[in-house]
Design a protein around this motif. Structure first.
Motif, PDB file in Angstrom:
ATOM      1  N   LYS A 226       0.842  -1.189   0.000  1.00 47.36           N
ATOM      2  CA  LYS A 226       0.000   0.000   0.000  1.00 47.36           C
ATOM      3  C   LYS A 226       0.872   1.232   0.000  1.00 47.36           C
ATOM      4  O   LYS A 226       1.882   1.303   0.679  1.00 47.36           O
ATOM      5  N   GLY A 227       0.410   2.213  -0.755  1.00 50.03           N
ATOM      6  CA  GLY A 227       1.159   3.456  -0.825  1.00 50.03           C
ATOM      7  C   GLY A 227       2.382   3.379  -1.701  1.00 50.03           C
ATOM      8  O   GLY A 227       3.160   4.314  -1.766  1.00 50.03           O
ATOM      9  N   SER A 228       2.562   2.270  -2.386  1.00 49.67           N
ATOM     10  CA  SER A 228       3.747   2.109  -3.214  1.00 49.67           C
ATOM     11  C   SER A 228       3.439   2.026  -4.674  1.00 49.67           C
ATOM     12  O   SER A 228       4.263   1.707  -5.482  1.00 49.67           O
ATOM     13  N   GLY A 229       2.211   2.301  -5.074  1.00 53.77           N
ATOM     14  CA  GLY A 229       1.850   2.218  -6.486  1.00 53.77           C
ATOM     15  C   GLY A 229       2.600   3.215  -7.329  1.00 53.77           C
ATOM     16  O   GLY A 229       2.784   4.360  -6.946  1.00 53.77           O
ATOM     17  N   GLN A 230       3.038   2.761  -8.490  1.00 58.03           N
ATOM     18  CA  GLN A 230       3.770   3.633  -9.415  1.00 58.03           C
ATOM     19  C   GLN A 230       2.812   4.683  -9.980  1.00 58.03           C
ATOM     20  O   GLN A 230       1.684   4.378 -10.371  1.00 58.03           O
ATOM     21  N   GLN A 231       3.233   5.921 -10.022  1.00 57.88           N
ATOM     22  CA  GLN A 231       2.393   6.999 -10.534  1.00 57.88           C
ATOM     23  C   GLN A 231       3.071   7.681 -11.714  1.00 57.88           C
ATOM     24  O   GLN A 231       4.304   7.763 -11.767  1.00 57.88           O
ATOM     25  N   ILE A 232       2.233   8.142 -12.650  1.00 61.72           N
ATOM     26  CA  ILE A 232       2.727   8.936 -13.785  1.00 61.72           C
ATOM     27  C   ILE A 232       2.856  10.371 -13.317  1.00 61.72           C
ATOM     28  O   ILE A 232       1.940  10.917 -12.699  1.00 61.72           O
ATOM     29  N   SER A 233       3.994  10.986 -13.605  1.00 62.11           N
ATOM     30  CA  SER A 233       4.246  12.332 -13.095  1.00 62.11           C
ATOM     31  C   SER A 233       3.238  13.336 -13.650  1.00 62.11           C
ATOM     32  O   SER A 233       2.669  13.151 -14.722  1.00 62.11           O
ATOM     33  N   LYS A 234       3.055  14.406 -12.878  1.00 59.12           N
ATOM     34  CA  LYS A 234       2.127  15.456 -13.280  1.00 59.12           C
ATOM     35  C   LYS A 234       2.560  16.104 -14.591  1.00 59.12           C
ATOM     36  O   LYS A 234       1.735  16.433 -15.450  1.00 59.12           O
ATOM     37  N   THR A 235       3.870  16.281 -14.763  1.00 62.47           N
ATOM     38  CA  THR A 235       4.385  16.887 -16.003  1.00 62.47           C
ATOM     39  C   THR A 235       4.030  16.055 -17.218  1.00 62.47           C
ATOM     40  O   THR A 235       3.602  16.578 -18.259  1.00 62.47           O
ATOM     41  N   VAL A 236       4.200  14.737 -17.100  1.00 62.30           N
ATOM     42  CA  VAL A 236       3.871  13.843 -18.216  1.00 62.30           C
ATOM     43  C   VAL A 236       2.383  13.897 -18.523  1.00 62.30           C
ATOM     44  O   VAL A 236       1.963  13.972 -19.689  1.00 62.30           O
ATOM     45  N   ARG A 237       1.549  13.884 -17.458  1.00 61.96           N
ATOM     46  CA  ARG A 237       0.103  13.895 -17.679  1.00 61.96           C
ATOM     47  C   ARG A 237      -0.342  15.164 -18.390  1.00 61.96           C
ATOM     48  O   ARG A 237      -1.139  15.132 -19.334  1.00 61.96           O
ATOM     49  N   HIS A 238       0.161  16.306 -17.963  1.00 61.54           N
ATOM     50  CA  HIS A 238      -0.212  17.562 -18.616  1.00 61.54           C
ATOM     51  C   HIS A 238       0.400  17.664 -20.010  1.00 61.54           C
ATOM     52  O   HIS A 238      -0.200  18.258 -20.912  1.00 61.54           O
ATOM     53  N   GLY A 239       1.575  17.074 -20.194  1.00 63.95           N
ATOM     54  CA  GLY A 239       2.173  17.047 -21.534  1.00 63.95           C
ATOM     55  C   GLY A 239       1.317  16.264 -22.505  1.00 63.95           C
ATOM     56  O   GLY A 239       1.181  16.639 -23.689  1.00 63.95           O
ATOM     57  N   LEU A 240       0.716  15.174 -22.034  1.00 63.85           N
ATOM     58  CA  LEU A 240      -0.180  14.392 -22.885  1.00 63.85           C
ATOM     59  C   LEU A 240      -1.400  15.213 -23.290  1.00 63.85           C
ATOM     60  O   LEU A 240      -1.858  15.160 -24.440  1.00 63.85           O
ATOM     61  N   ILE A 241      -1.949  15.971 -22.347  1.00 65.26           N
ATOM     62  CA  ILE A 241      -3.119  16.802 -22.666  1.00 65.26           C
ATOM     63  C   ILE A 241      -2.743  17.888 -23.673  1.00 65.26           C
ATOM     64  O   ILE A 241      -3.469  18.142 -24.654  1.00 65.26           O
ATOM     65  N   VAL A 242      -1.591  18.548 -23.464  1.00 68.72           N
ATOM     66  CA  VAL A 242      -1.152  19.604 -24.388  1.00 68.72           C
ATOM     67  C   VAL A 242      -1.004  19.046 -25.803  1.00 68.72           C
ATOM     68  O   VAL A 242      -1.501  19.640 -26.781  1.00 68.72           O
ATOM     69  N   SER A 243      -0.323  17.912 -25.927  1.00 67.02           N
ATOM     70  CA  SER A 243      -0.092  17.340 -27.268  1.00 67.02           C
ATOM     71  C   SER A 243      -1.394  16.906 -27.913  1.00 67.02           C
ATOM     72  O   SER A 243      -1.599  17.095 -29.124  1.00 67.02           O
ATOM     73  N   GLN A 244      -2.292  16.304 -27.113  1.00 66.34           N
ATOM     74  CA  GLN A 244      -3.587  15.895 -27.660  1.00 66.34           C
ATOM     75  C   GLN A 244      -4.349  17.101 -28.189  1.00 66.34           C
ATOM     76  O   GLN A 244      -4.832  17.095 -29.324  1.00 66.34           O
ATOM     77  N   VAL A 245      -4.488  18.120 -27.361  1.00 64.23           N
ATOM     78  CA  VAL A 245      -5.264  19.302 -27.753  1.00 64.23           C
ATOM     79  C   VAL A 245      -4.626  19.994 -28.950  1.00 64.23           C
ATOM     80  O   VAL A 245      -5.324  20.431 -29.880  1.00 64.23           O
ATOM     81  N   PHE A 246      -3.311  20.099 -28.967  1.00 63.01           N
ATOM     82  CA  PHE A 246      -2.605  20.738 -30.076  1.00 63.01           C
ATOM     83  C   PHE A 246      -2.898  20.040 -31.400  1.00 63.01           C
ATOM     84  O   PHE A 246      -3.312  20.669 -32.386  1.00 63.01           O
ATOM     85  N   LEU A 247      -2.690  18.734 -31.435  1.00 60.76           N
ATOM     86  CA  LEU A 247      -2.872  17.986 -32.683  1.00 60.76           C
ATOM     87  C   LEU A 247      -4.334  17.962 -33.112  1.00 60.76           C
ATOM     88  O   LEU A 247      -4.650  18.156 -34.295  1.00 60.76           O
TER      89      LEU A 247
END
Length: 810
Positions: A420-441
């Protein structure tokens, strides 16, 4: 280790079929579409033509300009100039003259029209024409006393049942018998030098062309049906050949036309272009846009797949922890992730080849008459190499992004905790980068699609400014080149009277064009009082019935009287656009105009409505004069039941030397001119729907992950009394910056593309703020929808459940 990694990846994917099938199918469809369009682009603009020494094959074209530099005409050739090139030029190893025509296959009862090429023997060598039977032509440019013919494979099968005895038979073209000496093989790729839809059925000696000598011998006449192709000598480049031949042409035309005052202010330049460029001219911007659209779709899909791979990497945290605790280095973990990605992307690449082959089949079925070189498309090692290369590159990208989210040191320590409490997480920067690239394209592609859709819809839905239903176009030809003008006029008058009296037609007009098709070249005219104010117009010869038959409105003044038509009075009607161009106003009745080089003034008696020409996507400045005596054209109004054969029989009663080239409804012609617009609309809608679908999945995936990461926070907010709408606003606000960056980035990129006219985009897309606004509205709607969907499980359940689940996850 690599074999172990692949074996482990394969076994892992067997138990994740939903994930694997989603990746493979998404990538196969988008990559296959891109492969198909890349194959089209390479086949048209990059790959060599399927002829020997194809890189040395060039076409020679004439350009007519004023000495002041004003451009007048290009793409048409003078026959005498081409003869000089053929006989005397040292620039070419081999060369051939071609005259393209559509003549009557008079040996068949229905007298169908057959696409005909008059040419020299070198044609068969330059284009490596393979023969199914016999041989090619052996003639030069002179008249051939032995009338020989080579027929196409299709004519051989349809007219001669594929019999080998065809070499003992003949074919009758315009009532002239030609002995068949060869049959072209079915595999021959005919070069689309004249028109893409032109498919030669017979090749005849150049000297046997039925064109009159006054056209062929005169140095003042230029025709688009004349073509010249040569193989450059080794010592000349295209630029050197262009410079040398331009000098020769300038001297020749100046010498032969020096006694004509009109030519004192004109000069002819000779343009030499790669044959491949000539064949594919005018299509590069359109095909490039399709490739860019498909590439953008693939990129959007890849952003979605990146999110899937990141989520899968996070879900494999405990598995990776075990492997790391057993001594595996980070490079070993990378190999595991890369092996898994490679299996999926290569599988998708192999499946994409089938998608691409299906695309090639569709192009051959529906676009062969619109796009050149489509018949050459087929899967090759080139496509396999591109598909596998892209697959391996994507596997590398997916695995690099995935491994970048893995904290190797924490993996080694994680087994010592309870999990518990050890789950791997995707960084906030990566998550927002995905949104930026999606919206841009997405926003960039949708803005382009909306602009394209608007332009094509405008062309298709544009008001038809005449009465098109029931209107038919008749084009005739005759086989007797020695027919006197008086005999010709008499026969055409008899045909006119027969059409008028026939019960087949409601009304007829002996005019040389219907409202959206003109046969003549653009001609220069000017006001009588100000000859310097010159305008190039579409000149249409019409009779006294034309405006009543077609429904083209005469908005002021009047049409022609029968007396004016019969006596060919120098009177004219002009369209509103032409009147404004000539006189600065539409009230031009009573004023006079003159044709360049002709002192005879024509008095304007009426102003006609502007007609929209769909093939040019604009209103054309149009001039109407009384039809001359040498047209072979009529416009009729008839019921749909009238057939071409009925017209053939009717014409046969006048004179068997005349034949019906075509009998086509104007509606059919109109639909054909709009073919590209229909293709654009279907393509844009398909791409748009796929884009929206991928956008919903991709943005929802990122937002759903973001929501899971904030589940505890959102549960606390709801426990403290926050309303569902407040929760939605909170999540939207946290993603607003990323979405705004994507939207602004797409806007700036679009403006740069338009300003720099990248890939000729301005030739096919009319960008405006409507497309930007609609695309932004769609993207914002998708973000809001994805946000609401990702929050449903939180806002529709008690806060305690979110808090419990959140504490378990974190």
């Amino acid at each position: 280790m690599n074999s172990v990694a692949f074996s482990h990846a394969w076994n892992s994917l067997r138990y994740q079929l939903n994930f694997a099938s989603t990746v493979v199918l998404t990538l196969a469809v988008t990559l296959g579409t891109l492969l198909c369009l890349i194959g089209l682009y390479l086949g048209m603009f990059v790959n060599d033509l399927p002829y020997p020494n194809s890189r040395k094959l060039v076409a020679v074209e004439h350009t007519l300009e004023k000495t002041t530099g004003e451009f007048l005409m290009t793409g048409s050739q003078n026959y005498q100039s081409l003869l000089d090139l053929y006989t005397d030029s040292e620039v070419f190893e081999h060369s051939s003259i071609m005259i393209f025509d559509r003549l009557v296959n008079s040996g068949m009862q229905a007298k169908p029209i057959i696409d005909t090429v008059f040419t020299t023997s070198e044609y068969f060598e330059l284009f490596d024409v393979q023969m199914a039977l016999g041989r090619g032509l052996t003639n030069g440019p002179q008249a051939n006393p032995v009338s020989e013919a080579v027929i196409s494979y299709q004519v051989w099968q349809s007219q001669y049942d594929g019999a080998e005895s065809v070499l003992d038979q003949s074919i009758s073209i315009n009532d002239t018998e030609y002995k068949i000496v060869g049959v072209v093989a079915d595999a021959f790729n005919e070069p689309s030098i004249f028109e893409t839809k032109f498919n030669a059925g017979v090749w005849l000696p150049l000297g046997n062309t039925p064109l009159p000598s006054w056209q062929l011998d005169n140095w003042q006449y230029f025709f688009g049906e004349f073509k010249f192709v040569g193989e450059l000598s080794d010592q000349y480049s295209i630029d050197q050949a262009r410079q040398l031949l331009s000098q020769d042409s300038l001297r020749s035309f100046s010498h032969h036309n020096q006694a004509i005052e009109y030519w004192n202010d004109l000069q002819v330049k000779t343009n030499v272009r790669s044959l491949r460029d000539v064949i594919t001219a005018g299509n590069q911007a359109f095909v490039t846009f399709l490739v860019i659209g498909a590439l953008t779709l693939l990129l959007i899909a890849c952003v979605n797949l990146t999110n899937l791979f990141l989520s899968r990497t996070a879900s494999k945290h405990r598995e990776l922890s075990i492997i790391a605790s057993l001594g595996a280095k980070k490079i070993h973990l990378f190999r595991l992730l890369w092996s898994e990605a490679a299996i999926l992307t290569v599988s998708a690449a192999l499946l994409s080849l089938l998608v691409a082959q299906g695309g090639f089949s569709l192009l051959k079925a529906f676009a062969a008459e619109q796009l050149p070189r489509v018949s050459e498309l087929h899967l090759s090692g080139q496509h396999i190499f591109i598909a596998i290369s892209i697959a391996l590159l994507l596997a590398l990208v997916f695995s690099v992004v995935s491994i970048s989210t893995v904290n190797y040191r924490r993996l080694q320590e994680s087994l010592q905790s309870s999990g518990k409490g050890s789950g791997q997480q995707i960084s906030k920067t990566v998550r927002h980068g995905l949104i930026v690239s999606q919206v841009f394209l997405i926003s960039l592609l949708l803005a382009t699609n909306v602009s394209l859709l608007k332009t094509s819809m405008y062309n298709i839905s544009h008001d038809i400014d005449f009465n098109m239903p029931g209107l038919y176009d008749i084009q005739l030809s005759h086989s007797d080149t020695g027919m006197s003008s008086e005999t010709y006029k008499q026969k055409m008058y008899e045909f006119e009277q027969m059409l008028v009296q026939s019960e087949l037609f409601e009304s007829i007009s002996m005019s040389n064009a219907h409202p959206i098709l003109y046969d003549s070249e653009s001609v220069p005219i000017s006001p009588l009082e100000r000859e310097s104010n010159q305008v190039y117009v579409a000149a249409m010869g019409v009779d006294h019935r034309y405006f009543d038959v077609t429904g083209v409105a005469v908005e002021s003044g009047r049409g022609f009287s029968e007396a004016e038509y019969r006596s060919k009075e120098p009177v004219a009607l002009v369209s509103k656009k032409l009147a404004a161009a000539l006189f600065g106003e539409t009230d031009a009745i009573g004023k006079s105009i003159v044709f360049q080089g002709n002192s005879q003034p024509f008095k304007i008696v009426g102003i006609a409505a502007d007609i929209y020409f769909p093939q040019h996507q604009k209103n054309i400045a149009t001039l109407y004069t009384t039809a001359n005596d040498f047209h072979l054209h009529a416009v009729v109004r008839a019921d749909m039941g009238v057939s071409r054969q009925q017209l053939v029989d009717l014409l046969g009663e006048v004179d068997s030397r005349f034949a019906v080239d075509s009998f086509e409804s104007v509606e059919t012609f109109h639909s054909r001119t709009l073919f590209r617009d229909f293709v654009v609309i279907v393509t844009v809608i398909a791409i748009g729907l796929i884009t929206v679908f991928l956008a919903v999945i991709g943005i929802y995936g990122v937002m759903s992950y973001n929501t899971r990461m904030r589940r505890t926070e959102l549960g606390i907010r709801m426990a403290l009394g926050a309303k569902p709408l407040t929760i939605v606003k909170t999540v939207l606000g946290s993603n607003a910056v990323s979405a705004s960056i994507g939207l602004v980035g797409s806007l700036v990129t679009g403006l740069v593309i338009v300003k720099e006219n990248v890939a000729g985009i301005n030739n096919i897309v009319d960008f405006d703020w409507l497309g930007v606004f609609i695309s932004a509205a769609i993207v914002v709607s998708i973000i809001v929808l994805a946000c609401i969907m990702s929050l449903l499980s939180i806002v529709t359940t008690p806060p305690s459940r979110s808090l419990n689940n959140g504490f378990e996850e974190h």
